[in-house]
Design a protein around this motif. Structure first.
Motif, PDB file in Angstrom:
ATOM      1  N   GLY A   1      -2.762  15.378  22.068  1.00  0.00           N
ATOM      2  CA  GLY A   1      -3.898  15.804  21.249  1.00  0.00           C
ATOM      3  C   GLY A   1      -3.435  16.396  19.939  1.00  0.00           C
ATOM      4  O   GLY A   1      -2.264  16.302  19.576  1.00  0.00           O
ATOM      5  N   GLY A   2      -4.365  17.010  19.251  1.00  0.00           N
ATOM      6  CA  GLY A   2      -4.046  17.595  17.954  1.00  0.00           C
ATOM      7  C   GLY A   2      -5.278  17.619  17.095  1.00  0.00           C
ATOM      8  O   GLY A   2      -6.394  17.660  17.608  1.00  0.00           O
ATOM      9  N   TYR A   3      -5.059  17.573  15.800  1.00  0.00           N
ATOM     10  CA  TYR A   3      -6.193  17.598  14.889  1.00  0.00           C
ATOM     11  C   TYR A   3      -6.174  16.399  13.964  1.00  0.00           C
ATOM     12  O   TYR A   3      -5.123  15.827  13.677  1.00  0.00           O
ATOM     13  CB  TYR A   3      -6.166  18.879  14.061  1.00  0.00           C
ATOM     14  N   ILE A   4      -7.361  16.043  13.506  1.00  0.00           N
ATOM     15  CA  ILE A   4      -7.537  14.917  12.603  1.00  0.00           C
ATOM     16  C   ILE A   4      -8.396  15.364  11.430  1.00  0.00           C
ATOM     17  O   ILE A   4      -9.367  16.105  11.624  1.00  0.00           O
ATOM     18  CB  ILE A   4      -8.249  13.758  13.334  1.00  0.00           C
ATOM     19  N   LEU A   5      -8.032  14.949  10.249  1.00  0.00           N
ATOM     20  CA  LEU A   5      -8.845  15.259   9.071  1.00  0.00           C
ATOM     21  C   LEU A   5     -10.187  14.544   9.160  1.00  0.00           C
ATOM     22  O   LEU A   5     -10.230  13.346   9.450  1.00  0.00           O
ATOM     23  CB  LEU A   5      -8.123  14.807   7.798  1.00  0.00           C
ATOM     24  N   VAL A   6     -11.256  15.258   8.902  1.00  0.00           N
ATOM     25  CA  VAL A   6     -12.578  14.640   8.953  1.00  0.00           C
ATOM     26  C   VAL A   6     -12.784  13.722   7.752  1.00  0.00           C
ATOM     27  O   VAL A   6     -13.267  12.605   7.889  1.00  0.00           O
ATOM     28  CB  VAL A   6     -13.685  15.719   9.000  1.00  0.00           C
ATOM     29  N   LYS A   7     -12.399  14.206   6.587  1.00  0.00           N
ATOM     30  CA  LYS A   7     -12.472  13.362   5.393  1.00  0.00           C
ATOM     31  C   LYS A   7     -11.082  12.852   5.042  1.00  0.00           C
ATOM     32  O   LYS A   7     -10.079  13.415   5.468  1.00  0.00           O
ATOM     33  CB  LYS A   7     -12.979  14.159   4.194  1.00  0.00           C
ATOM     34  N   SER A   8     -11.027  11.838   4.232  1.00  0.00           N
ATOM     35  CA  SER A   8      -9.727  11.392   3.751  1.00  0.00           C
ATOM     36  C   SER A   8      -9.222  12.384   2.711  1.00  0.00           C
ATOM     37  O   SER A   8     -10.011  13.072   2.073  1.00  0.00           O
ATOM     38  CB  SER A   8      -9.852  10.008   3.116  1.00  0.00           C
TER      39      SER A   8
END
Lengths: 140, 140
Positions: free
Chosen positions: A63-70
Motif C-alpha cells: 500500500g501507500g499513497y497516490i497523488l489525486v491530481k497529476s
DNA sequence: AAAAACTTGACTATTTTAGTCGGGTATATA
DNA sequence: TATATACCCGACTAAAATAGTCAAGTTTTT
C-alpha cells in the motif's frame, strides 16, 4: 519569517512521490528513507493531506499513497492550505479579531500587509508540483 | 507563515513617525498612544532600530526618535533586517547546517525555496516606507 | 531640581512547534 | 488463514520562540 516544517516536508514528500511513483502507491517508509524525514511525522502530515484530498491511500501490503491530481495540476497553494488551514499569512496585529489598532479605521500598515499577502500567495498559486522537478540538478 | 510582531510593529511605528514628525523628534509615548502598542515593547523595538541606524534618538524633555533616512529612501527590507537579523526566510529543513536531506546533493525542493525567498525579499526591497502612506484611506 | 524621555539587561508567562507514542484497522500474499 | 506491511488517529510532551514586562538606570530641557 518561515513556513513550518509540516508544510515544507509535505512539499518535499509530494515531490518525492511525483518522482518515484510509477503508477504504484508510494509508501511512507520509502519516502522517509529517501528524504530523511521521520516516518511518524510523515504519517501525521499525510493524514491531513488525505483529509484535504491531495492524496488517496491504499492500505495493506504494497500500500501507500497516490497523488489525486497529476503533478502538473497540483498547485503548491493547495498543499499549504491542507496543512496550515490558512492562506492568509500576515496581519497588522496579533489579535486581529478587533481592528488592527483598536480603533474603527484600518491601521497605517493594513494595506501593505494585504499586498504582501497577495504577492506571496500568487507565487504559491502559480507554482505547480511539476515545476519543482524541472531542471533540477539534484536527484535524491 | 508570519512575521513576528516586532517586525510588524516596527513598520507600523516608523510609518507613524513618517506621518507625524514635522521635523521634530517623535516620542515613543505618542506612538504608543496613537498605534496602541505597549510603550515598554516599543522601547525594546527602537533599541534595535537605533543600533541598526534606522533612527536616531534625542534625549531629555521633548526628545524622541528621528528617522535617519527620509521615508522615500527607507526600504522596508532595512527595517526587517534590523529586527530579524536575517532576510533569509525559508529553507528545506530545520537544521540546514547539514545539507537539506542529510545527503551531499541538494534536496528536491531546494531551488524552490530559494526562488520563494527571492520573490519575497524583492517585495521588501522595492517597497519604501513612503509607499505605505500613499492612497491610504485609513488615517490614525 | 524635577520631569520627560531614552537605555539596557534580565526575566517570565504563554504559545507554538516539532515530533513521539501507543494502540488501533485493512489487506495482499505466502 | 496467519502474518507482515502499511495506513489510521488521537493524545501527549519537550523544547524553542514569542510577546511583553520589570527594574533600575541616564540624559537633557525647562
Amino acid at each position: 519569517m518561515k513556513l513550518n516544517t509540516k508544510s515544507r516536508y509535505a512539499v518535499m514528500a509530494l515531490a518525492d512521490m511525483a518522482v518515484f511513483s510509477s503508477n504504484n502507491a508510494v509508501s511512507l517508509r520509502d519516502i522517509s528513507l529517501r528524504q530523511g524525514i521521520s516516518l511518524l511525522y510523515l504519517e501525521q502530515i499525510f493524514l491531513r493531506l488525505k483529509k484535504n484530498n491531495i492524496v488517496k491511500s491504499v492500505r495493506g501490503i504494497n500500500g501507500g499513497y497516490i497523488l489525486v491530481k497529476s503533478p502538473k495540476e497540483l498547485k503548491i497553494s493547495d498543499i499549504l492550505l491542507a496543512l496550515d488551514q490558512k492562506v492568509k499569512t500576515i496581519g497588522c496585529k496579533k489579535d486581529s479579531k478587533k481592528s488592527c489598532n483598536g480603533k474603527s479605521t484600518k491601521c497605517i500598515t493594513h494595506n501593505f500587509w494585504d499586498e504582501l499577502d497577495i504577492h506571496i500567495n500568487s507565487f504559491f498559486e502559480n507554482k505547480k508540483l511539476s515545476d519543482l522537478l524541472k531542471n533540477r540538478e539534484a536527484r535524491i
